[in-house]
Design an enzyme around this catalytic site. Sequence first.
Site, short mmCIF file in Angstrom:
data_model
loop_
_atom_site.label_atom_id
_atom_site.label_comp_id
_atom_site.label_asym_id
_atom_site.label_seq_id
_atom_site.Cartn_x
_atom_site.Cartn_y
_atom_site.Cartn_z
N CYS A 180 0.81 -1.22 0.00
CA CYS A 180 0.00 0.00 0.00
C CYS A 180 0.84 1.27 0.00
CB CYS A 180 -0.91 0.04 1.23
SG CYS A 180 -1.94 -1.42 1.47
N ARG A 221 -4.86 7.32 -2.85
CA ARG A 221 -5.42 5.97 -3.03
C ARG A 221 -5.75 5.33 -1.69
NH1 ARG A 221 -3.51 0.49 -3.46
NH2 ARG A 221 -1.45 1.18 -2.75
#
Length: 322
Positions: A180, A221
Site C-alpha cells: 500500500c 489511493r
Amino acid sequence: MPSALTDLFAWAVVASFAVAAAAEWRARATGGSTRLARLLGAGAFLAFGGFWLVLFPHFAFTQKSYVEGVLSLAAVPASVYAAWLLYGGRDTLFVLGRAIAAMGFVYLPFETIPAISAFGLELPAPKRLLIETVAAQTGTAISLLGYTPELLRGPNGYWSTYLFVTPTGHRLTFTVLLACTGLGSMAIFVGLAAAVRAPLGRKLRAIAVAVPIIWALNIVRTTFIGIAFGKQYLQVFPEVVLTLFGASDPYKVSFFLSDRVISQVLAVVALIGVTYLVLRELPEVLTVIEDVLYMVTDEEYDLARELDLPREPASGSERGAD
C-alpha cells in the site's frame, strides 16, 4: 503470503540480472563478445519468469487481485520470450535486465531486511518506517476529510491499522501494508533511470518527477480505500462482487471495489501518465518500452516519433549482437 524462501528466490533473481549486467559491461569495456552476458541474461529472465509463477497463487487466490494475478501470470511467458530474444541477439534487452536488477535493489531491502541492533541502538526495519509513515499520512488525510478512525497496532505490530465502527456497531479494520506504500511503482522508475545510459542530472530529474507524484497519488489511493471501506460507501451489487472474489463477508464489498478494482485500474492509468512525464526528461527509457511492446505485438515501434519525443542516440552496448 510470500515466505523467506520466496524472498531468497527474489534476491537470487536480482543477483542473476546484476551478474549478467556486469558480464555485459566487461565485454563492452574489453571489446569482447557479449555471448556469455547474453547467456547469463537469458538465464536471469527465465528465473524471473519462475519467480512470477511462484507468486501467481498469492496474488490471484490469497490477495484476490484479478489485476495483479493476470499481470503476474502474463509475466511468465513474457520472461521466457525475453530470454529467447536476448539469447538470440536482441541486446537492447540488457537495459531491461539492468532495470529489473536496480528495481530489486530498491524494493527488496524494505521487504526482507529486519530491525537491526547495533551499538546499543535498535534501528527499526525499513519496512516498518515506510509503512508507518504512509499510515500516518493516510490518517491525516482521512481526518482532514472529517473522519476520525482510531489508529491501532496492526497484526505485524506496526501502527498501521485504522478502526472504523459502523452505525450498527460492526468493527472494520483497514491496515496499511508494504503493497500500500507505492514502493513498487517508485522502484520501477528508479530502476529504469538507473538502467539507461544517460547523464546523471537527467536521471535525477526523472526520479524527482516520478517519486513525489507516485507518493502523493498513493496517499490519495489509501485514503480513498480507507474511507470507502470504513464507511461502506461502495456496497454495490454485493452478491455479484462476493461471487467474483470468492468471498462471503458482505462488509468486504466496498473494499474489493475500491481497492481491487477501482484503485488498481486507476493505478495503471497513473503509471502511464507518470511514464510520459519521465520520458520528457529521460527519453532513453523508450528503449525498454519499445522492447516490451515488441514482445507483446512482435512489431517494432518508433515511439519517439509517435510521442514527439527526442530520440537519444543508442549506446553501443545496445545496438546489436556480435
